[in-house]
Motif scaffolding. Structure first.
Motif, mmCIF file in Angstrom:
data_model
loop_
_atom_site.group_PDB
_atom_site.id
_atom_site.type_symbol
_atom_site.label_atom_id
_atom_site.label_comp_id
_atom_site.label_asym_id
_atom_site.label_seq_id
_atom_site.Cartn_x
_atom_site.Cartn_y
_atom_site.Cartn_z
ATOM 1 N N GLN A 297 45.316 51.189 17.112
ATOM 2 C CA GLN A 297 46.301 52.201 16.751
ATOM 3 C C GLN A 297 47.655 51.676 16.285
ATOM 4 N N ASP A 298 48.357 50.928 17.120
ATOM 5 C CA ASP A 298 49.692 50.511 16.695
ATOM 6 C C ASP A 298 49.879 49.009 16.850
ATOM 7 N N GLU A 299 48.767 48.276 16.804
ATOM 8 C CA GLU A 299 48.907 46.835 16.888
ATOM 9 C C GLU A 299 47.815 46.136 16.102
ATOM 10 N N ALA A 300 48.049 44.863 15.848
ATOM 11 C CA ALA A 300 47.072 44.061 15.114
ATOM 12 C C ALA A 300 47.102 42.655 15.681
ATOM 13 N N LEU A 301 46.017 41.927 15.446
ATOM 14 C CA LEU A 301 45.925 40.557 15.912
ATOM 15 C C LEU A 301 45.149 39.773 14.870
ATOM 16 N N ILE A 302 45.696 38.625 14.468
ATOM 17 C CA ILE A 302 44.982 37.762 13.530
ATOM 18 C C ILE A 302 44.616 36.489 14.273
ATOM 19 N N LEU A 303 43.323 36.190 14.277
ATOM 20 C CA LEU A 303 42.834 34.978 14.927
ATOM 21 C C LEU A 303 42.166 34.121 13.873
ATOM 22 N N ARG A 304 42.561 32.855 13.817
ATOM 23 C CA ARG A 304 41.905 31.953 12.880
ATOM 24 C C ARG A 304 41.364 30.785 13.671
ATOM 25 N N SER A 305 40.172 30.338 13.324
ATOM 26 C CA SER A 305 39.599 29.201 14.024
ATOM 27 C C SER A 305 38.977 28.237 13.026
ATOM 28 N N GLY A 306 38.837 26.992 13.440
ATOM 29 C CA GLY A 306 38.354 25.947 12.551
ATOM 30 C C GLY A 306 39.378 24.832 12.547
ATOM 31 N N PRO A 307 39.532 24.115 11.403
ATOM 32 C CA PRO A 307 40.500 23.019 11.339
ATOM 33 C C PRO A 307 41.939 23.519 11.528
ATOM 34 N N LEU A 308 42.139 24.800 11.316
ATOM 35 C CA LEU A 308 43.463 25.401 11.501
ATOM 36 C C LEU A 308 43.247 26.550 12.482
ATOM 37 N N LYS A 309 43.961 26.522 13.588
ATOM 38 C CA LYS A 309 43.802 27.596 14.575
ATOM 39 C C LYS A 309 45.098 28.382 14.645
ATOM 40 N N MET A 310 44.966 29.681 14.724
ATOM 41 C CA MET A 310 46.166 30.499 14.738
ATOM 42 C C MET A 310 45.915 31.761 15.534
ATOM 43 N N ARG A 311 46.931 32.184 16.240
ATOM 44 C CA ARG A 311 46.847 33.460 16.945
ATOM 45 C C ARG A 311 48.159 34.181 16.678
ATOM 46 N N LEU A 312 48.096 35.240 15.882
ATOM 47 C CA LEU A 312 49.310 35.987 15.548
ATOM 48 C C LEU A 312 49.145 37.440 15.976
ATOM 49 N N PRO A 313 49.847 37.852 17.025
ATOM 50 C CA PRO A 313 49.782 39.253 17.446
ATOM 51 C C PRO A 313 50.908 40.055 16.793
ATOM 52 N N PHE A 314 50.643 41.324 16.528
ATOM 53 C CA PHE A 314 51.651 42.194 15.913
ATOM 54 C C PHE A 314 51.741 43.521 16.642
ATOM 55 N N GLN A 315 52.974 43.947 16.866
ATOM 56 C CA GLN A 315 53.238 45.284 17.389
ATOM 57 C C GLN A 315 54.529 45.719 16.726
ATOM 58 N N LEU A 316 54.567 46.962 16.319
ATOM 59 C CA LEU A 316 55.726 47.462 15.599
ATOM 60 C C LEU A 316 57.025 47.250 16.367
ATOM 61 N N ASN A 317 57.995 46.640 15.699
ATOM 62 C CA ASN A 317 59.338 46.399 16.248
ATOM 63 C C ASN A 317 59.391 45.599 17.540
ATOM 64 N N ARG A 318 58.343 44.855 17.856
ATOM 65 C CA ARG A 318 58.381 44.023 19.056
ATOM 66 C C ARG A 318 58.172 42.572 18.669
ATOM 67 N N LYS A 319 58.959 41.712 19.310
ATOM 68 C CA LYS A 319 58.834 40.284 19.036
ATOM 69 C C LYS A 319 57.738 39.731 19.942
ATOM 70 N N LEU A 320 56.711 39.165 19.343
ATOM 71 C CA LEU A 320 55.578 38.670 20.120
ATOM 72 C C LEU A 320 55.338 37.183 19.849
ATOM 73 N N ARG A 321 54.895 36.488 20.876
ATOM 74 C CA ARG A 321 54.605 35.064 20.734
ATOM 75 C C ARG A 321 53.175 34.825 20.307
ATOM 76 N N GLY A 322 53.018 33.817 19.481
ATOM 77 C CA GLY A 322 51.674 33.430 19.050
ATOM 78 C C GLY A 322 51.625 31.916 18.965
ATOM 79 N N SER A 323 50.591 31.400 18.327
ATOM 80 C CA SER A 323 50.500 29.953 18.193
ATOM 81 C C SER A 323 49.830 29.565 16.882
#
Length: 136
Positions: free
Chosen positions: A55-81
């Motif tokens: 509904q009001d959030e998203a998450l991008i996960l990437r795996s392989g030689p490049l790994k990434m975790r980016l969480p999103f929520q409207l107007n909120r600062k979120l930590r990822g890697s």
């Protein structure tokens, strides 16, 4: 049920640089969330991406030689890697706009966010993903 889709990913940084990618992937819905999966072949190897939207959030996960975790929520600062061969960086995202729609075999995900790595602002990113069911 997984639906084979053609995916177009467009990333614009600070309204100046644009990167575009067209790949094939899969789309499915599970537990009130939607998932889009696709793979990207890079020099270093194949990176698998999963974009989860609810509904009001998203998450991008990437795996392989490049790994990434980016969480999103409207107007909120979120930590990822963001993890590369030589180290892991802490990222922060703050979504200014988060839109998602899916109708009749085609979908659209749009995220406008401020991105920072190790506390250093890296610009405003606009990620636009559109996908369409592949015609048999």
């Amino acid at each position: 049920m997984e639906i084979p889709v053609k995916v177009n990913v467009k990333t614009t940084i600070d309204e100046q640089e644009t990167f575009e990618l067209t790949v094939f992937g899969r789309y499915f819905q599970k537990d009130q969330a939607s998932y889009l999966q696709y793979e990207e072949v890079l020099e270093e190897g194949t990176v698998r991406t999963i974009v989860k939207t609810s509904q009001d959030e998203a998450l991008i996960l990437r795996s392989g030689p490049l790994k990434m975790r980016l969480p999103f929520q409207l107007n909120r600062k979120l930590r990822g890697s963001y993890e590369l061969a030589f180290g892991t960086f802490e990222t922060t995202t703050k979504a200014r706009k988060l839109d998602y729609s899916y109708d009749n075999g085609s979908g659209q995900i749009s995220i406008l966010y401020d991105f920072a790595m190790q506390g250093t602002p890296a610009g405003t990113y606009h990620l636009e993903i559109s996908f369409q069911e592949e015609q048999k």
